[in-house]
Motif scaffolding. Structure first.
Motif, PDB file in Angstrom:
ATOM      1  N   GLY A 239      38.477  39.171  40.263  1.00  0.00           N
ATOM      2  CA  GLY A 239      38.050  39.991  39.109  1.00  0.00           C
ATOM      3  C   GLY A 239      38.750  40.006  37.930  1.00  0.00           C
ATOM      4  N   ASN A 243      36.641  38.709  34.538  1.00  0.00           N
ATOM      5  CA  ASN A 243      36.627  39.703  33.439  1.00  0.00           C
ATOM      6  C   ASN A 243      37.452  38.911  32.301  1.00  0.00           C
ATOM      7  OD1 ASN A 243      35.410  41.672  34.816  1.00  0.00           O
ATOM      8  ND2 ASN A 243      37.425  42.362  35.852  1.00  0.00           N
ATOM      9  N   ASP A 276      39.785  45.886  31.162  1.00  0.00           N
ATOM     10  CA  ASP A 276      38.686  45.686  32.086  1.00  0.00           C
ATOM     11  C   ASP A 276      39.251  45.277  33.418  1.00  0.00           C
ATOM     12  OD1 ASP A 276      36.133  45.986  33.136  1.00  0.00           O
ATOM     13  OD2 ASP A 276      35.383  44.097  32.171  1.00  0.00           O
ATOM     14  N   HIS A 280      38.591  49.343  39.544  1.00  0.00           N
ATOM     15  CA  HIS A 280      38.513  50.275  38.780  1.00  0.00           C
ATOM     16  C   HIS A 280      38.668  51.783  39.192  1.00  0.00           C
ATOM     17  CE1 HIS A 280      35.844  48.708  35.016  1.00  0.00           C
ATOM     18  NE2 HIS A 280      36.599  47.965  35.461  1.00  0.00           N
ATOM     19  N   TYR A 373      27.303  42.393  37.748  1.00  0.00           N
ATOM     20  CA  TYR A 373      28.478  42.610  38.603  1.00  0.00           C
ATOM     21  C   TYR A 373      28.189  42.552  40.111  1.00  0.00           C
ATOM     22  CZ  TYR A 373      30.901  42.992  34.220  1.00  0.00           C
ATOM     23  OH  TYR A 373      31.668  42.807  32.779  1.00  0.00           O
ATOM     24  N   ARG A 380      35.629  45.458  40.351  1.00  0.00           N
ATOM     25  CA  ARG A 380      34.537  44.934  38.864  1.00  0.00           C
ATOM     26  C   ARG A 380      34.886  43.338  38.992  1.00  0.00           C
ATOM     27  NH1 ARG A 380      31.771  46.958  34.779  1.00  0.00           N
ATOM     28  NH2 ARG A 380      31.751  45.981  32.857  1.00  0.00           N
ATOM     29  N   PRO A 382      32.514  40.025  38.155  1.00  0.00           N
ATOM     30  CA  PRO A 382      31.397  39.177  37.599  1.00  0.00           C
ATOM     31  C   PRO A 382      30.754  38.076  38.584  1.00  0.00           C
ATOM     32  CG  PRO A 382      33.141  39.104  35.781  1.00  0.00           C
ATOM     33  CD  PRO A 382      33.722  39.513  37.089  1.00  0.00           C
TER      34      PRO A 382
END
Length: 390
Positions: A239, A243, A276, A280, A373, A380, A382
Motif C-alpha cells: 500500500g 500510494n 494516504d 486507513h 483500489y 488502501r 491501488p
C-alpha cells in the motif's frame, strides 16, 4: 463535479478521494456512535490516540480471541500467537524480542540491497507493477530473514495466500488456500530455524539470540510470529508503494524533485504514509466499561479507529490535505499504529519502499497508468491498469 462523500469510514478506504471527508471527521467529537455501522468511531488525532493507548481497548474481543472463520485451523493457531493480534502478558516477551531484533537491522544496508534487487525487477506493465508491489517487499524481508533467493517467489506467493485469511471479505476458496499456505510457511520457517547457526547476521539469527535471555522457547509462538513478519510486510508495504506511485502521478512536480534529490525518498514516503496511509482504520474492543474523553463506552463494544482521520486532522497538521514537500516538518502519525500495537517494523518498511521507489520511479514515468483500489475494509492498495487516469 466533486465526488460524493463516502457512506462511512469503511467505504472511505477504497474511495477515490476521501481526504476532505477524513478532515471533517477529525473536526467532530473524538468518540461518537455510528448507527449505520452499529459501532463506535474514534476520529481525529485525540480520539485515535486515546483509544489506542487505553489499556481496556483490546485488539480482539475478550470472548473471541480468534475470528470464527479461523477457529481450529492452522491459520487460527498462528493468529493466536501473533503479538500484533493479541494483548496480555503471554505475548509481552515475544513482542519485546521482536522489537529488539527489528531495531538492530542495518537500514542503510537493507536499503542498498533492496535497491539492487528492485533495479533488477523494474515493472514494465501495469500487471507487473501490481505483482511487484507485493513481491519486492516480501523478497527483501525473506532475504533479511535468511532465505535463499530461489525460495523467495514461493514464500511471497504463500504469504499473499495466507494474508487472505485476515480479511473479513475473504471467500471460502481464499480461506482454504490460506490454510495450505499457513502449513507451507510454518514448514519453511521450521527448516530455516534448523539452519540458523549457518545464517550469522540474519534477522532470524538476531531473533533467536534475543529470545535466549528472556527464555522465549515456545517453538509454535516463534514460528507463528516469523510468519507474522512476512504477513505484516505484505499489504502495508504494498500500500505504501502503490500510494507513493499515485502521489507521483497526481503531483507531477514531485517526480522532478525526487529525481534531483533521491536521498529524500525516505522523507517523502513518511509524508505519503501520513497523507494516504496503507492502513486507513483498525479496530479495538472494550474489555471493561471505559471512559474516553468524557464518553462512557460499555464493555464488549467495537470501536473503529479511523487512523486516516488522524492523518488529516487540521489541528495536528498544517494543510493536511496537501502532500508536503520533502524536508517539511512532519509530526508522528498513527498510520502504522500507535501505543501497544505500534508497528516495530515501520523503519524497515520505509527503507524497503524508498529503495523500490528510487529504482522504479524513472522507469514508470512513461507508463500510462490508471487505478482503482483493492476491495478492503482497512487497507488502501491501488490496483493499476494500462491507460491514462481520467
Amino acid at each position: 463535479m466533486p465526488l460524493a462523500d463516502p457512506a462511512h469510514p469503511l467505504a472511505a478506504v477504497t474511495h477515490a478521494a476521501p481526504y476532505a471527508y477524513y478532515r471533517r471527521l477529525a473536526e467532530g467529537p473524538p468518540l461518537r456512535f455510528d448507527a449505520q455501522l452499529d459501532c463506535w468511531l474514534a476520529t481525529g488525532m485525540a480520539g485515535v490516540r486515546a483509544v489506542l493507548e487505553h489499556p481496556d481497548c483490546r485488539v480482539r474481543p475478550v470472548s473471541q480471541p480468534v475470528p470464527d472463520t479461523l477457529a481450529g485451523t492452522p491459520c487460527g493457531a498462528i493468529f493466536m500467537e501473533l503479538v500484533r493480534m493479541n494483548d496480555g502478558e503471554r505475548h509481552a516477551v515475544p513482542k519485546q524480542v521482536l522489537a529488539q531484533a527489528l531495531g538492530q537491522v542495518d537500514l542503510a544496508r537493507l536499503q542498498a540491497q533492496t535497491l539492487q534487487m528492485a533495479s533488477d525487477h523494474v515493472p514494465a506493465s501495469a500487471a507487473q507493477l501490481n505483482d511487484a508491489l507485493f513481491q519486492l517487499p516480501l523478497f527483501a524481508m525473506a532475504d533479511l530473514l535468511g532465505f535463499a533467493p530461489a525460495q523467495w517467489p514461493a514464500l511471497a506467493a504463500r504469504t499473499r495466500d495466507f494474508v487472505a485469511c485476515l480479511s473479513p471479505l475473504s471467500n471460502v476458496a481464499q480461506l482454504a488456500g490460506a490454510q495450505e499456505a499457513a502449513d507451507a510457511l510454518l514448514q519453511g520457517f521450521s527448516r530455516l530455524l534448523r539452519e540458523v547457526d549457518a545464517l550469522p547476521g540474519s534477522l532470524l539469527a538476531a531473533i533467536v539470540t534475543e529470545a535466549e535471555a528472556p527464555g522465549w522457547h515456545a517453538a509454535g509462538s516463534l514460528l507463528a510470529n516469523l510468519v507474522g513478519l512476512l504477513s505484516q510486510t505484505c499489504e502495508a508495504t504494498a500500500g505504501m508503494l502503490g500510494n507513493a506511485i499515485v502521489a507521483l502521478r497526481t503531483q507531477p512536480a514531485l517526480h522532478a524533485q525526487m529525481r534531483a534529490a533521491p536521498q529524500s525518498w525516505p522523507a517523502i514516503l513518511r509524508e505519503v504514509s501520513r497523507h494516504d496511509p496503507a492502513i486507513h482504520n483498525t479496530r479495538r474492543y472494550t474489555a471493561e466499561d471505559v471512559d474516553i474523553d468524557g464518553v462512557r463506552v460499555a464493555a464488549g463494544q467495537m470501536i473503529v479507529v479511523v487512523l486516516a482521520s488522524a492523518c488529516h486532522d487540521a489541528g495536528a497538521h498544517a494543510e493536511p490535505d496537501v502532500l508536503q514537500r520533502p524536508g517539511s516538518p512532519m509530526l508522528a502519525t498513527p498510520g502504522f499504529g500507535h501505543g501497544r500495537h505500534g508497528c516495530p517494523g515501520q523503519s524497515i518498511a520505509h527503507a524497503i519502499a524508498a529503495a523500490c521507489m528510487q529504482a522504479w520511479a524513472d522507469g514508470l514515468e512513461g507508463l500510462p497508468l490508471a487505478w482503482t483500489y483493492r476491495p478492503s475494509l482497512n487497507a488502501r492498495i491501488p490496483i493499476f491498469s494500462q491507460g491514462a487516469r481520467s
